[in-house]
Design an enzyme around this catalytic site. Structure first.
Site, PDB file in Angstrom:
ATOM      1  N   GLU A 155       1.007  -1.425   0.219  1.00 37.90           N
ATOM      2  CA  GLU A 155       0.132   0.237   0.045  1.00 37.90           C
ATOM      3  C   GLU A 155       0.886   1.229  -0.179  1.00 37.90           C
ATOM      4  OE1 GLU A 155      -2.367  -0.421   3.167  1.00 37.90           O
ATOM      5  OE2 GLU A 155      -3.380  -2.390   2.770  1.00 37.90           O
ATOM      6  N   GLU A 260      -6.048 -11.064  -1.289  1.00 37.51           N
ATOM      7  CA  GLU A 260      -6.707 -11.140   0.577  1.00 37.51           C
ATOM      8  C   GLU A 260      -8.122 -11.010  -0.758  1.00 37.51           C
ATOM      9  OE1 GLU A 260      -5.606  -7.705   2.368  1.00 37.51           O
ATOM     10  OE2 GLU A 260      -3.362  -8.607   2.170  1.00 37.51           O
TER      11      GLU A 260
HETATM   12  C1  XIL Z   1      -6.394  -6.895   8.752  1.00 39.02           C
HETATM   13  C2  XIL Z   1      -6.422  -8.036   8.834  1.00 39.02           C
HETATM   14  O1  XIL Z   1      -7.830  -9.429   8.473  1.00 39.02           O
HETATM   15  C3  XIL Z   1      -7.739  -7.888  10.328  1.00 39.02           C
HETATM   16  O2  XIL Z   1      -7.725  -8.561  11.271  1.00 39.02           O
HETATM   17  C4  XIL Z   1      -6.722  -6.614  11.345  1.00 39.02           C
HETATM   18  O3  XIL Z   1      -7.307  -6.397  12.152  1.00 39.02           O
HETATM   19  C5  XIL Z   1      -6.401  -5.912   9.824  1.00 39.02           C
HETATM   20  O4  XIL Z   1      -5.385  -6.170   8.825  1.00 39.02           O
HETATM   21  N1  XIL Z   1      -4.720  -5.183   4.051  1.00 39.02           N
HETATM   22  C6  XIL Z   1      -4.059  -5.867   4.290  1.00 39.02           C
HETATM   23  C7  XIL Z   1      -4.207  -6.691   5.618  1.00 39.02           C
HETATM   24  O5  XIL Z   1      -2.824  -5.945   3.855  1.00 39.02           O
HETATM   25  O6  XIL Z   1      -3.180  -6.794   6.206  1.00 39.02           O
HETATM   26  C8  XIL Z   1      -5.446  -6.163   6.116  1.00 39.02           C
HETATM   27  O7  XIL Z   1      -5.577  -7.301   7.526  1.00 39.02           O
HETATM   28  C9  XIL Z   1      -6.277  -5.749   5.444  1.00 39.02           C
HETATM   29  C10 XIL Z   1      -6.116  -4.836   4.387  1.00 39.02           C
END
Ligand code: XIL
Length: 371
Positions: A155, A260
């Site tokens: 990011e 994700e």
């Molecule tokens: C999220 C997790 O799923 C949650 O459990 C945590 O509280 C916050 O982070 N982008 C990413 C991930 O790269 O690491 C994030 O994961 C979601 C957004």
């Protein structure tokens, strides 16, 4: 005679019954792409005893959802906490699943001390580079040979394509990304290295990511792939944008991964689209309409969207090397609590009782069509 023939035959039949029983999502995609899931503590420490066999059955890759983030794995200067991530890596390896390391350099879930000296003054560029190098060498070194690839930088780009003004950028400058990739490569020369982001399928943001990839390539620094997080919705993004972005990253020689994936089904104001985790809103009952179950009409839209999406991903299967779902089943999805706490969401392929949803079968059908 009976014993020598029949008993081995029975064992063979039993074994094949078990193995066909154990066919799962990953098997529909064998030889096409890895199918991953994010995993968390209660799935590996036995609190949820159903989790491990289920994960091993359906997925060929895992990503620790939080366990390798700076605040967890390196919570204080000089103190590394490897135990939880180690148990995840051991679980994956003993079941033949690939491990993805998430994440080395990010603006979120990174403690404030990282950017300060002990009296609390901002670090100099050299001191922060040294700290970044120590962290990357220690973490990547610890898992050397056990992690297929790392999300090295997460990011780093804003929606308009400009560089995100993080502490990394402010203190180190533009080349912090180069340094992170260099350090990761030094620590495990065989690991794949990825740039990961959300909304980087969108044109404006993509226009900021592409120069990052090109710059690394021009300087001879290893980068293997671009991760598109895929925190998506029923109505956004357009499938054409996903298709086009995969083509563009692939044209740079990148592997592309959806890292994700989930599809949010709840009404959500579009200013809360994306995945900037610090951006949240208060709970509103009107935005949590499916507590008692998902209506068929919405479920159908979800199935169609998953089918269309996988149609595109499979079309690009020579470059899309992995799709990772962000959670094992609907109950585990972070989308129940982000951007709004306490909602009931249905964004994944398995329901809260570990049962495959219609979307699961829709995805399997796409995989079979592509064979
Ligand atoms: C999220 C997790 O799923 C949650 O459990 C945590 O509280 C916050 O982070 N982008 C990413 C991930 O790269 O690491 C994030 O994961 C979601 C957004």
């Amino acid at each position: 005679m009976y014993r020598t023939l029949v008993i081995p035959l029975m064992i063979l039949m039993l074994a094949s019954a078990c193995s066909s029983d154990e066919q799962g999502l990953k098997d529909a995609f064998r030889d096409q792409m890895l199918i991953g899931t994010a995993i968390n503590r209660i799935q590996v420490d036995g609190t949820d005893p159903l989790a491990k066999p289920f994960i091993a059955r359906h997925f060929s890759s895992i990503t620790p959802e939080n366990a390798m983030k700076w605040e967890r794995i390196h919570p204080e200067p000089g103190r590394y906490e490897f135990a939880l991530a180690d148990s995840m890596v051991a679980f994956a390896r003993s079941n033949g699943m690939a491990v993805i390391g998430h994440v080395l350099v990010w603006h979120s879930q990174t403690p404030g001390w990282v950017f300060q000296d002990s009296p609390g003054n901002p670090l100099t560029r050299d001191a922060l580079l040294e700290r970044m190098r120590d962290h990357i060498h220690t973490v990547v070194g610890h898992y050397r040979g056990k992690v297929l690839g790392w999300d090295v930088v997460n990011e780093a780009v804003e929606e308009d394509g400009s560089m995100r003004r993080t502490k990394w950028l402010e203190i180190i400058g533009d080349d912090y990304i180069e340094k992170a990739f260099q350090y990761a490569h030094e620590a495990d020369p065989d690991a794949e290295l990825y740039y990961n982001d959300y909304n980087n399928e969108e044109r404006a943001k993509r226009a900021g990511v592409i120069p990052i990839v090109k710059n690394l390539q021009e300087k001879g620094i290893r980068i293997d792939g671009v991760g598109i997080q895929g925190h998506w919705h029923l109505d956004s993004p357009d499938m054409e944008i996903i298709d086009e972005s995969i083509g563009e990253y692939a044209a740079l020689g990148m592997k592309v991964m959806i890292t994700e994936l989930e599809i949010n089904v709840l009404p959500t104001p579009s200013w809360l689209y994306g995945a900037e985790i610090s951006r949240t809103a208060e709970y509103r009952e009107s935005l949590d309409p499916y507590v008692e179950g998902l209506p068929d009409s919405v479920e159908t839209r979800l199935n169609q969207r998953y089918a269309e999406l996988f149609g595109i991903l499979l079309k690009h299967r020579d470059v899309v090397t992995r799709v990772t779902f962000w959670g094992v089943h609907d109950g585990y999805s972070w989308k129940n609590n982000w951007p709004m706490p306490g909602r009931t969401n249905y964004p994944l392929l398995f329901d809260r009782n570990y049962q495959p949803k219609p979307a699961y079968y829709a995805v399997i059908r796409e995989a079979e069509k592509a064979r």
